[in-house]
Design a protein around this motif. Structure first.
Motif, PDB file in Angstrom:
ATOM      1  N   PHE B 103       0.825  -1.221   0.000  1.00 43.31           N
ATOM      2  CA  PHE B 103       0.000   0.000   0.000  1.00 43.31           C
ATOM      3  C   PHE B 103       0.852   1.261   0.000  1.00 43.31           C
ATOM      4  O   PHE B 103       0.538   2.221  -0.669  1.00 43.31           O
ATOM      5  CB  PHE B 103      -0.997   0.019   1.156  1.00 43.31           C
ATOM      6  N   SER B 104       1.944   1.241   0.801  1.00 43.50           N
ATOM      7  CA  SER B 104       2.801   2.420   0.793  1.00 43.50           C
ATOM      8  C   SER B 104       4.242   1.980   0.563  1.00 43.50           C
ATOM      9  O   SER B 104       4.559   0.795   0.645  1.00 43.50           O
ATOM     10  CB  SER B 104       2.658   3.204   2.099  1.00 43.50           C
ATOM     11  N   TRP B 105       5.074   2.931   0.255  1.00 40.42           N
ATOM     12  CA  TRP B 105       6.462   2.636  -0.078  1.00 40.42           C
ATOM     13  C   TRP B 105       7.091   1.723   0.965  1.00 40.42           C
ATOM     14  O   TRP B 105       7.697   0.706   0.638  1.00 40.42           O
ATOM     15  CB  TRP B 105       7.227   3.957  -0.202  1.00 40.42           C
ATOM     16  N   VAL B 106       6.938   2.098   2.239  1.00 40.30           N
ATOM     17  CA  VAL B 106       7.647   1.397   3.306  1.00 40.30           C
ATOM     18  C   VAL B 106       7.218  -0.070   3.431  1.00 40.30           C
ATOM     19  O   VAL B 106       7.982  -0.906   3.892  1.00 40.30           O
ATOM     20  CB  VAL B 106       7.457   2.147   4.659  1.00 40.30           C
ATOM     21  N   SER B 107       6.015  -0.381   2.975  1.00 38.88           N
ATOM     22  CA  SER B 107       5.519  -1.739   3.146  1.00 38.88           C
ATOM     23  C   SER B 107       6.219  -2.713   2.203  1.00 38.88           C
ATOM     24  O   SER B 107       6.037  -3.931   2.322  1.00 38.88           O
ATOM     25  CB  SER B 107       4.007  -1.780   2.961  1.00 38.88           C
ATOM     26  N   SER B 108       7.001  -2.232   1.300  1.00 46.06           N
ATOM     27  CA  SER B 108       7.907  -2.978   0.416  1.00 46.06           C
ATOM     28  C   SER B 108       8.412  -2.033  -0.659  1.00 46.06           C
ATOM     29  O   SER B 108       7.847  -1.961  -1.752  1.00 46.06           O
ATOM     30  CB  SER B 108       7.248  -4.199  -0.230  1.00 46.06           C
ATOM     31  N   PRO B 109       9.479  -1.315  -0.368  1.00 49.19           N
ATOM     32  CA  PRO B 109       9.969  -0.285  -1.288  1.00 49.19           C
ATOM     33  C   PRO B 109      10.129  -0.777  -2.727  1.00 49.19           C
ATOM     34  O   PRO B 109       9.839  -0.044  -3.684  1.00 49.19           O
ATOM     35  CB  PRO B 109      11.325   0.104  -0.680  1.00 49.19           C
ATOM     36  N   VAL B 338       8.545   9.786  -0.943  1.00 46.67           N
ATOM     37  CA  VAL B 338       8.182   8.586  -1.698  1.00 46.67           C
ATOM     38  C   VAL B 338       6.776   8.687  -2.277  1.00 46.67           C
ATOM     39  O   VAL B 338       5.984   9.534  -1.870  1.00 46.67           O
ATOM     40  CB  VAL B 338       8.233   7.339  -0.774  1.00 46.67           C
TER      41      VAL B 338
END
Lengths: 482, 482
Positions: B103-109, B338
């Motif tokens: 869903f967002s960058w941090v959840s799997s860049p 991001v």
């Protein structure tokens, strides 16, 4: 698409993937790359000529995996889990291989019919009321996510009201939920054109463990009625994202019914637990709901995405979402002999997602699945106990399922310092790469969330995680004292 | 999830799937089952205890496959294709195995960054204008389907207008397209709350081969402006679903621009062809568009679903679709370093779909992909020739890409009989199980659609299909004479 190349490459990919799982604990759980890391590692444009599978797999190892946050790691405790399993993975493979687009029955009858059957199976596991089964006017459907589930039922509810009151009534429609409800509700309101000033996110607090009080709802509804507004949609949650709060469905449902509101129940995470008789109580009152949703892709061993939605009145959906272009007309649909799931969802096309859920249910069986859930809940209970025994920490809100909400306790009621400490603890723990947890806020408190539910998680992973948290906390507390 | 069980079962599933592809021509292309066929073949509830993989695979063979319409069959010519390929399949496997929720960058860049990179690659293959690339304010995103693509840009466009004119303006918003536009446009209008009486599906006819005439658009816009309405959204299509009509983008775009409308281009099917320089002309004028969509999952060897959307102004999307709940906050997002794709789409969660597109582009390379497209178009051209040479038949509208629209020709202008004949021909051909074609209507004519684009389709399959069609037609025509 050559079947022998598929065989050869497929076998190589299976080994690649099995090796990944074998070594999954060697990766930092939360990816430690910096924004933009991949840009310089890949060329600026697609190759003109074919490359080899070796080259691609090498790049996956060297360039992609460092940027992956490993949701399948046994030490992934952030957000809520997203389960992968052998059965779920096999189902994904088969579905990708058949690669059908099941918009209507005729486009692959098995896809529609298996979905109806498996959703009925699941409804029975949850002991949902008869009206949610496919034999009457109700039925289940697989959506991509809980966000889509909530959007389609809101559109159905909206259009039902607008058909009788006229389109101008849109600006008077009011939506209710607690302030703990998932952000997808507000997003659905935005998309559906519900005026945001008519979205009542009713305040909750620790006195109900962040569950919505029926009195709050009643009061808000009465106020809105007096103001000439039209209450039309209520969302109750069983297992909120922040802290697994459980709204009292039966009492909320009564208010919804007496005000002719659509009552949607979001049990995206906790729904899985409700197949165990001892947790079924948390959805008591679901008989008052118009729609019920849970995500099999969270905590039910079914690979993402697979969000299960049941409705009592399928025609509310199809009246709002049907299309009937000439190029899709066919005898079975025209004769009303079949379900066409395209009219139960936003997209036209849809994958054969019931396969993976069917395979999960069959390859594991209901009893194994119950044990699976119970084991995670037991691990969470044990952790809760450990947290409550550590004087540096406190459990912020009682654990119900497999999520533990805790923090370094405040000293002398200094909430600001306490929040900063916990924020630092979160960063320290996650940068260690040893585990990944996330956070929320409850009544202004910055709270750590440790959600147990990855398929590979065993007791030792939880204990190791707790040790890392304790150590980082001691270090932070010690440096604070200096 | 045991890595060795995954290995063992995964290998078995690969063999099962490779065998399926090896024997795919032995199945009836269109499933011949009757509505409800599966109900009696499966039990009423999920098993309590685990079953074996053998049992499940046997059931797939005996109970599921008969209900499958084989989209990957070389004799599947219905609708538009939904390509599966070795590369696309491997990408699906890897994505299902990692099973991240991006869903967002941090959840799997890597998921976000690879998507940005691969969409830039693709934009360059299509020679899209700079503003659609991710380095500025624009960028690409993978949606599930073209329906979702059109919905998100419509919401973005709607909210942009309503932010400046106020919410009450909703009832004045007008949408334009041709009457050949895909039904997903009207569905998006329904969902977005656009009043259906403000949806102008402008009439087209054979004089423009069913393309929208700029004069029709200008006239409609002028009329609406005079009536105090607000033109806000125009959808142009390159390759309509009925007959691959191509709207004149440059001229339409000019009208859109001078009326401050959002101009969306739907090239869901034909976009793939536009990577070949000789077909790029069909999207000339795309520089006037605000958004452009094509489905890599149709005719680009990328397994379903993978719909590519580019926008010039990403902030129009994120202003309409952003959510920012506490439990998803993180440093990279808060610092605006991001892209968080959750704010470019309807759902929150999203799969790692860029992997499969990346693998398709790398394992085949752009030149092979162009040959792939050209080959299908050549086969369609050959078929068009054959149809036009058969006195029983006529080509209804000139072929542009790989779809041939034809019918048994009318005798003595008896359109009613002609339509019935063609309807019967469609049924006869599809019940043979030897091929699957679909239909549409154009100016009241019932038209057969034969779309070439399945990866396994070779010249012989098209020739065999044509023979079956000719034979069934002769039989129908002969029985009619009696």
């Amino acid at each position: 698409m050559d079947s022998e190349q598929l065989r050869e490459y497929g076998h190589r990919m299976v080994d690649f993937i099995a090796d990944y799982y074998k070594t999954i604990e060697t990766f930092p759980v939360l990816s430690q790359v910096q924004p933009g890391y991949l840009h310089n590692l890949l060329p600026d444009s697609a190759p003109d000529q074919p490359e080899t599978l070796e080259q691609v797999l090498d790049d996956v190892k060297e360039k992609i995996l460092p940027g992956v946050t490993h949701w399948q790691s046994p030490s992934f405790f952030a957000y809520y889990p997203a389960n992968s399993s052998v059965a779920g993975f096999l189902g994904e493979m088969l579905s990708a291989a058949l690669n059908i687009v099941g918009f209507s029955w005729v486009s692959s009858p098995a896809a529609t019919e298996l979905e109806m059957i498996v959703l009925d199976w699941f409804a029975k596991l949850l002991n949902l009321p008869e009206q949610f089964l496919s034999r009457g006017n109700g039925g289940g459907v697989i959506q991509g996510t809980a966000s889509e589930a909530i959007l389609v039922v809101m559109i159905a509810a909206r259009d039902k009201v607008l058909r009788s009151l006229g389109k101008k009534a849109l600006e008077k429609l009011v939506v209710y939920s607690s302030d703990q409800t998932h952000s997808s509700l507000l997003k659905a309101c935005q998309i559906a054109g519900i005026h945001l000033e008519n979205c009542r996110m009713l305040k909750t607090d620790s006195s109900t463990n962040y569950a919505l009080r029926p009195e709050s709802l009643q009061e808000a509804v009465s106020g809105d009625l007096e103001a000439g507004l039209i209450p039309f949609f209520l969302c109750g949650t069983v297992g909120t994202t922040s802290s697994t709060a459980v709204d009292p469905l039966a009492e909320l449902g009564k208010i919804a019914k007496s005000n002719e509101m659509w009552f949607h129940v979001d049990a995206a995470y906790a729904g899985s637990a409700c197949i165990c008789p001892e947790y079924r109580q948390y959805i008591d009152g679901v008989e008052t709901a118009d729609s019920f949703n849970m995500n099999a892709h969270k905590w039910f061993l079914t690979n993402f995405d697979c969000s299960l939605l049941w409705v009592k009145d399928r025609y509310a959906l199809t009246e709002a979402l049907s299309t009937n272009p000439e190029f899709l007309k066919n005898k079975a649909s025209q004769a009303n002999l079949v379900v066409d799931y395209k009219d139960w969802q936003i997209p036209l096309g849809r994958r054969f997602r019931s396969l993976k859920l069917w395979m999960v249910l069959r390859l594991y069986g209901a009893e194994t699945l119950k044990s699976y859930i119970r084991n995670h809940i037991k691990l969470a209970k044990d952790l809760e106990q450990l947290v409550s025994q550590d004087p540096n920490f406190e459990v912020v809100t009682p654990r119900i399922f497999s999520l533990v909400c805790f923090r370094i306790a405040a000293v002398d009621n200094d909430e600001k310092t306490c929040n900063n400490l916990n924020r630092s603890l979160l960063d320290a723990v996650n940068s260690s790469g040893k585990l990944f947890i996330s956070h929320t806020t409850l009544s202004g408190k910055f709270v750590l969330r440790l959600a147990i539910g990855a398929p590979l998680t065993e007791e030792k992973h939880v204990m190791d995680a707790w040790k890392v948290i304790q150590e980082e906390a001691s270090f932070l507390l010690a440096s604070q004292v200096k």
